[in-house]
Design a protein around this motif. Structure first.
Motif, PDB file in Angstrom:
ATOM      1  N   UNK A  25      11.013   4.191   4.313  1.00 22.69           N
ATOM      2  CA  UNK A  25      11.616   3.022   3.662  1.00 22.69           C
ATOM      3  C   UNK A  25      10.707   1.795   3.808  1.00 22.69           C
ATOM      4  N   UNK A  26       9.998   1.687   4.923  1.00 23.85           N
ATOM      5  CA  UNK A  26       9.022   0.601   5.079  1.00 23.85           C
ATOM      6  C   UNK A  26       7.937   0.711   4.021  1.00 23.85           C
ATOM      7  N   UNK A  27       7.437   1.925   3.825  1.00 19.56           N
ATOM      8  CA  UNK A  27       6.370   2.144   2.845  1.00 19.56           C
ATOM      9  C   UNK A  27       6.847   1.796   1.440  1.00 19.56           C
ATOM     10  N   UNK A  28       8.049   2.204   1.092  1.00 19.49           N
ATOM     11  CA  UNK A  28       8.593   1.898  -0.236  1.00 19.49           C
ATOM     12  C   UNK A  28       8.738   0.390  -0.433  1.00 19.49           C
ATOM     13  N   UNK A  29       9.161  -0.293   0.609  1.00 18.12           N
ATOM     14  CA  UNK A  29       9.310  -1.750   0.543  1.00 18.12           C
ATOM     15  C   UNK A  29       7.938  -2.412   0.350  1.00 18.12           C
ATOM     16  N   UNK A  30       6.931  -1.950   1.061  1.00 18.91           N
ATOM     17  CA  UNK A  30       5.585  -2.510   0.946  1.00 18.91           C
ATOM     18  C   UNK A  30       5.026  -2.258  -0.460  1.00 18.91           C
ATOM     19  N   UNK A  31       5.309  -1.084  -1.013  1.00 16.20           N
ATOM     20  CA  UNK A  31       4.862  -0.763  -2.379  1.00 16.20           C
ATOM     21  C   UNK A  31       5.494  -1.740  -3.376  1.00 16.20           C
ATOM     22  N   UNK A  32       6.781  -1.986  -3.243  1.00 12.63           N
ATOM     23  CA  UNK A  32       7.454  -2.915  -4.157  1.00 12.63           C
ATOM     24  C   UNK A  32       6.863  -4.318  -4.048  1.00 12.63           C
ATOM     25  N   UNK A  33       6.583  -4.748  -2.828  1.00 13.04           N
ATOM     26  CA  UNK A  33       5.964  -6.069  -2.635  1.00 13.04           C
ATOM     27  C   UNK A  33       4.569  -6.110  -3.261  1.00 13.04           C
ATOM     28  N   UNK A  34       3.850  -5.015  -3.124  1.00 12.20           N
ATOM     29  CA  UNK A  34       2.515  -4.915  -3.720  1.00 12.20           C
ATOM     30  C   UNK A  34       2.615  -5.015  -5.241  1.00 12.20           C
ATOM     31  N   UNK A  35       3.598  -4.336  -5.829  1.00  9.35           N
ATOM     32  CA  UNK A  35       3.775  -4.361  -7.283  1.00  9.35           C
ATOM     33  C   UNK A  35       4.198  -5.738  -7.790  1.00  9.35           C
ATOM     34  N   UNK A  36       4.962  -6.473  -7.001  1.00 11.37           N
ATOM     35  CA  UNK A  36       5.361  -7.822  -7.414  1.00 11.37           C
ATOM     36  C   UNK A  36       4.131  -8.692  -7.661  1.00 11.37           C
ATOM     37  N   UNK A  37       3.080  -8.437  -6.906  1.00 10.67           N
ATOM     38  CA  UNK A  37       1.854  -9.222  -7.032  1.00 10.67           C
ATOM     39  C   UNK A  37       0.857  -8.636  -8.035  1.00 10.67           C
ATOM     40  N   UNK A  38       0.944  -7.351  -8.342  1.00 16.45           N
ATOM     41  CA  UNK A  38      -0.123  -6.716  -9.125  1.00 16.45           C
ATOM     42  C   UNK A  38       0.278  -6.194 -10.503  1.00 16.45           C
ATOM     43  N   UNK A  39       1.528  -5.843 -10.717  1.00 18.23           N
ATOM     44  CA  UNK A  39       1.919  -5.291 -12.023  1.00 18.23           C
ATOM     45  C   UNK A  39       1.930  -6.378 -13.090  1.00 18.23           C
ATOM     46  N   UNK A  40       1.577  -5.984 -14.305  1.00 17.15           N
ATOM     47  CA  UNK A  40       1.604  -6.914 -15.432  1.00 17.15           C
ATOM     48  C   UNK A  40       3.029  -7.354 -15.753  1.00 17.15           C
ATOM     49  N   UNK A  41       3.977  -6.442 -15.619  1.00 20.93           N
ATOM     50  CA  UNK A  41       5.380  -6.744 -15.927  1.00 20.93           C
ATOM     51  C   UNK A  41       6.256  -6.075 -14.862  1.00 20.93           C
ATOM     52  N   UNK A  42       6.448  -6.770 -13.749  1.00 20.95           N
ATOM     53  CA  UNK A  42       7.201  -6.190 -12.633  1.00 20.95           C
ATOM     54  C   UNK A  42       8.637  -5.837 -13.041  1.00 20.95           C
ATOM     55  N   UNK A  43       9.224  -6.604 -13.937  1.00 18.30           N
ATOM     56  CA  UNK A  43      10.607  -6.344 -14.348  1.00 18.30           C
ATOM     57  C   UNK A  43      10.762  -4.990 -15.037  1.00 18.30           C
ATOM     58  N   UNK A  44       9.669  -4.452 -15.589  1.00 20.58           N
ATOM     59  CA  UNK A  44       9.737  -3.149 -16.253  1.00 20.58           C
ATOM     60  C   UNK A  44       9.481  -1.990 -15.280  1.00 20.58           C
TER      61      UNK A  44
END
Length: 190
Positions: A25-44
């Protein structure tokens, strides 16, 4: 008093939840935080699946002091290929070739082979022994290597929109630090 009790109960449940958080669950949380900063469209962003969380360890690398042996090994392999028509690599099994030569140069085959053939095999054997010498030095380093724990890794498959607005399927392997607090490396699998 009721308000204080409910606040304490809420804080206690948060504390219990955070303490019992698994590495996954820590890893999944870190991945989501990483995506908030790197994905073009985090909402998608739409997660599909996660692999198991596995330990990562250091990998063996050729030490600087063995680089000359690798160069010599490569040169001997080229000489064997050129002189005897092989297509060997530096990872080829030298012992197999040396045993084969010993077999065909031994007394048992002496009456079935020509002296020219045996002389050719003896020249080949000298190169294989040199090849084995350099290969053994490199393999000794490899075999004595002790990997160290450096963190964790997990592969994640997900969908998200790209810059053009198209929905893409992606698979990324994430490497995390030892405490699973940040992404150290992320690489596309496909």
């Amino acid at each position: 008093m009721k308000k204080v009790t409910s606040i304490l109960f809420a804080l206690l449940s948060i504390l219990i939840t955070s303490c019992s958080q698994t590495n996954e669950s820590k890893a999944k949380k870190v991945i989501k935080e990483y995506f908030k900063e790197t994905l073009d469209d985090y909402d998608s962003y739409s997660p599909m699946n996660y692999s198991e969380l596995n330990m990562t360890k250091t990998k063996w690398k050729l030490p600087k002091e063995l680089e000359p042996e690798l160069v010599k090994l490569t040169k001997v392999a080229k000489r064997i290929n050129q002189q005897f028509g092989y297509t060997i690599k530096i990872t080829s099994d030298a012992d197999y070739h040396i045993e084969r030569i010993n077999k065909y140069t031994g007394e048992e085959y002496k009456k079935h082979t020509t002296e020219e053939f045996r002389n050719r095999l003896e020249k080949e054997k000298i190169l294989w022994l040199e090849f084995k010498h350099y290969q053994d030095k490199i393999n000794a380093s490899k075999n004595s290597f002790q990997p160290e724990f450096i963190g964790w890794k997990m592969t994640h498959k997900f969908r998200a929109k790209n810059r053009m607005g198209g929905n893409e399927l992606n698979e990324i392997e994430f490497q995390f630090d030892k405490d699973i607090t940040k992404v150290v490396k992320a690489r596309k699998v496909k």
